[in-house]
Design a protein around this motif. Structure first.
Motif, PDB file in Angstrom:
ATOM      1  N   GLY B  41       0.842  -1.184   0.000  1.00 50.36           N
ATOM      2  CA  GLY B  41       0.000   0.000   0.000  1.00 50.36           C
ATOM      3  C   GLY B  41       0.872   1.226   0.000  1.00 50.36           C
ATOM      4  O   GLY B  41       2.058   1.137   0.302  1.00 50.36           O
ATOM      5  N   PRO B  42       0.285   2.383  -0.327  1.00 50.43           N
ATOM      6  CA  PRO B  42       1.082   3.606  -0.362  1.00 50.43           C
ATOM      7  C   PRO B  42       1.524   4.038   1.039  1.00 50.43           C
ATOM      8  O   PRO B  42       1.077   3.466   2.038  1.00 50.43           O
ATOM      9  CB  PRO B  42       0.130   4.639  -0.978  1.00 50.43           C
ATOM     10  N   ASP B 299      -0.786  -2.536 -11.881  1.00 52.23           N
ATOM     11  CA  ASP B 299      -1.972  -2.033 -12.593  1.00 52.23           C
ATOM     12  C   ASP B 299      -3.199  -2.106 -11.697  1.00 52.23           C
ATOM     13  O   ASP B 299      -3.987  -1.174 -11.612  1.00 52.23           O
ATOM     14  CB  ASP B 299      -2.254  -2.876 -13.843  1.00 52.23           C
ATOM     15  N   ILE B 302      -2.809   0.357  -8.516  1.00 52.63           N
ATOM     16  CA  ILE B 302      -2.926   1.782  -8.835  1.00 52.63           C
ATOM     17  C   ILE B 302      -4.386   2.089  -9.169  1.00 52.63           C
ATOM     18  O   ILE B 302      -4.935   3.097  -8.763  1.00 52.63           O
ATOM     19  CB  ILE B 302      -1.999   2.154 -10.015  1.00 52.63           C
ATOM     20  N   ILE B 305      -6.443   2.215  -5.952  1.00 53.19           N
ATOM     21  CA  ILE B 305      -6.124   3.300  -5.026  1.00 53.19           C
ATOM     22  C   ILE B 305      -6.588   4.646  -5.560  1.00 53.19           C
ATOM     23  O   ILE B 305      -7.098   5.470  -4.826  1.00 53.19           O
ATOM     24  CB  ILE B 305      -4.609   3.321  -4.716  1.00 53.19           C
TER      25      ILE B 305
END
Lengths: 316, 306
Positions: B41-42, B299, B302, B305
């Motif tokens: 996760g970011p 892919d 992103i 999110i």
């Protein structure tokens, strides 16, 4: 060296060597970087990447050989070289206890930017980094992605024709990495030459040209696609088995298997292309009473290629 | 019995004068024994906080954590000796040798006879020839391996690794993964947080976190195959112009440049190739190749999110 070569190339390196006592950190390296391209400089730690970058930035003189950066000789005109480059390393370039604005001002001062010209670049950097409204935030409170974009903005505040990025994306999340590469492509489309080092080979895929260094020497040079076609001696298979642990154990014992490694619910087997095959893998596992639900040959990743090129080089 | 179970775990950080920060929000998750499980996760997704709660370094504000069937709060001491934790800021003692660092961690766990285990681990990590070297004089990759040896000395059943390969070069990273495969073979469950999706790809199952919430959890294969947007690779001259064109086509969700290739995620599959070809042709560009490719984990992530 003809003038055309210098017009076409932002960096020209010829027989560049650096010795520290008996230790050869950089061993007669030669390569060119085209103007406006993204050049990836890769290799394990201690391969000589940082020493080479320091020489190309005019910070360290070579023992032998020469290099021209932006048309200037790194040995005789290091100050001109410094004026024509930007340098960013995620670890060292920002002052954490200064605000966003103060960091930009600090770099503006270093590069001698003043008045309207500074104002224009300041606006540009804030816009580019997406930091509008965060100008007075302390840098240490920013997320990794923002810091990284701010550091890039500061490194190119004076619009240098060449920018060196030394491991710029370490520890940054995938979304921010994507945004960062967009910025790099923008710089490169505007004509800036980008020289980048990274440990992440999925990022190296973004580069136009890659140079791989090992033990101070350049051991491969080419586009990501051309480098992948170099891995002919090995074939890589993806195997899905109900018992991957035992399957890997059994395969690892075969002389034609170079490496096995776990990959999700599957595993990868690298085999010697002349003696190993999917039939051979199937037969071996059947003899060991290990069921396979799928086996397929896959194309090597850049990481596979590099690991192999380095292994071959270290056997020499 | 699962290696780890999170039951509706929430962690709120409260600081005076600051708004409450919900780092982890009602997270339920189970991690099986003997698997490699990745949390991705970011930044700020809650990966590190989640790992810390699993290790019992932090306790949840609400909800519960079970490790090997034991409740983290009531069996804290017992759990401590069954798990290993390699934190992001894991520090070795630079002025101690490789050997002495391992001894130190064995003593923390009050191990009496660990000599055999130590020899095995040194051998396993290929650190035996360097055992008398000071830790500060090891390369980055070797430090990483020594840190893992220290994490494994008390023969834990579950280990937690927080971004273990950040800043590690590709050769050492590959080596580290080989070692993890062997750790797994010995029956130890591995839970790790990583910002790198190519690493998540190597895990048996992956959980995607964003803003403290669990967005999805599954095998990399199922995550990829459940992605219902077509992904195409385009090779064309003037890729940067093509990128610009693609980003202005409404049925394109995202387009990314990879050197001379473009990676495109489209809204729908039907007729997308024709749309792309005609859009490019109308601007005088003919693609050298347009082909459907398998989506990558990146892919999917992103797309989820953003």
């Amino acid at each position: 060296m003809t003038q055309e070569l210098h017009n076409e190339h932002a960096v020209v390196v010829e027989g560049l060597t650096k010795r520290f006592g008996n230790f050869v950190a950089v061993d007669s390296m030669s390569f060119n970087v085209k103007r406006g391209e993204i050049f990836g400089f890769l290799g394990p730690n201690g391969a000589g990447k940082s020493t080479t970058i320091r020489m190309l930035c005019g910070l360290l003189g070579p023992t032998e050989g020469s290099a021209r950066v932006g048309g200037y000789d790194i040995s005789t005109e290091p100050d001109r070289v410094k004026e024509n480059i930007g340098y960013m390393s995620q670890r060292f370039s920002l002052y954490e206890d200064l605000t966003v604005e103060e960091n930009i001002r600090f770099y503006g001062g270093i590069y001698g930017l003043e008045g309207a010209q500074f104002e224009e670049r300041r606006q540009w950097a804030i816009e580019m980094a997406g930091l509008r409204g965060k100008e007075t935030a302390l840098t240490r409170t920013l997320s990794g992605g923002w810091k990284q974009r701010l550091a890039l903005g500061c490194a190119v505040l004076h619009q240098p024709p060449i920018v060196f990025l030394d491991e710029p994306t370490g520890g940054v999340d995938p979304v921010s990495r994507r945004d960062f590469w967009d910025l790099i492509y923008n710089l490169s489309s505007e004509g800036t030459t980008v020289f980048v080092t990274t440990h992440y080979l999925d990022e190296a895929e973004h580069c136009n040209t890659i140079g791989l260094v090992y033990a101070g020497r350049l051991i491969a040079l080419g586009s990501p696609t051309s480098l992948k076609s170099k891995l002919e001696r090995y074939a890589i298979y993806e195997v899905v088995s109900e018992n991957p642990v035992d399957a890997m154990d059994l395969l690892q014992k075969q002389p034609w298997v170079a490496e096995t490694s776990i990959f999700g619910s599957a595993f990868h087997v690298s085999t010697d292309a002349s003696t190993g095959s999917d039939a051979e893998i199937r037969r071996t596992l059947e003899q060991g009473n290990i069921g396979i639900s799928r086996i397929q040959r896959i194309s090597p990743s850049l990481e596979d290629v590099f690991i192999q090129l380095i292994a071959e080089e270290s056997e020499k | 019995m699962d290696a780890v179970r999170l039951n509706a775990v929430t962690k709120v950080f409260r600081e005076e004068g600051q708004p409450d920060l919900v780092a982890v929000d009602n997270l339920s998750l189970s991690i099986r024994r003997g698997e490699i499980f990745s949390l991705v996760g970011p930044d700020g997704a809650g990966k590190t906080t989640t790992i810390r709660m699993m290790c019992g370094v932090l306790f949840p504000t609400s909800g519960s954590v079970e490790i090997l069937g034991l409740d983290q709060r009531s069996h804290h001491e017992a759990i401590k000796h069954k798990i290993g934790y390699l934190s992001q800021k894991f520090s070795l003692y630079g002025d101690l040798t490789v050997d002495e660092n391992i001894d130190f961690f064995a003593e923390i766990h009050r191990m009496k006879d660990f000599r055999k285990r130590k020899e095995e681990l040194l051998d396993f990590m290929r650190l035996t020839p360097f055992r008398d070297r000071l830790a500060e004089r090891l390369s980055g990759g070797m430090k990483q391996k020594l840190a893992l040896a220290c994490t494994l000395i008390h023969t834990p059943e579950v280990i937690f690794l927080d971004e273990p390969t950040t800043g590690v070069d590709p050769v050492s990273r590959r080596d580290f993964w080989k070692i993890l495969s062997n750790v797994l073979k010995s029956g130890i469950s591995i839970v790790m947080a990583t910002p790198y999706l190519d690493e998540a790809e190597r895990s048996a199952r992956v959980a995607l976190l964003n803003k403290g919430q669990l967005l999805l959890v599954d095998t990399p294969e199922k995550i990829r195959s459940s992605f219902n947007h077509p992904v195409l690779e385009i090779i064309a001259d003037h890729p940067r112009e093509v990128l610009h064109i693609l980003r202005n086509i409404p049925s394109i969700r995202s387009a990314q440049l990879f050197g001379d290739r473009l990676h495109v995620v489209a809204e729908e599959g039907a007729g997308i190739r024709d749309v792309l070809e005609s859009e490019l042709r109308s601007r005088g560009i003919s693609a050298r190749s347009i082909r459907r490719v398998a989506p990558s984990l990146e892919d999917v992530f992103i797309s989820r999110i953003s």
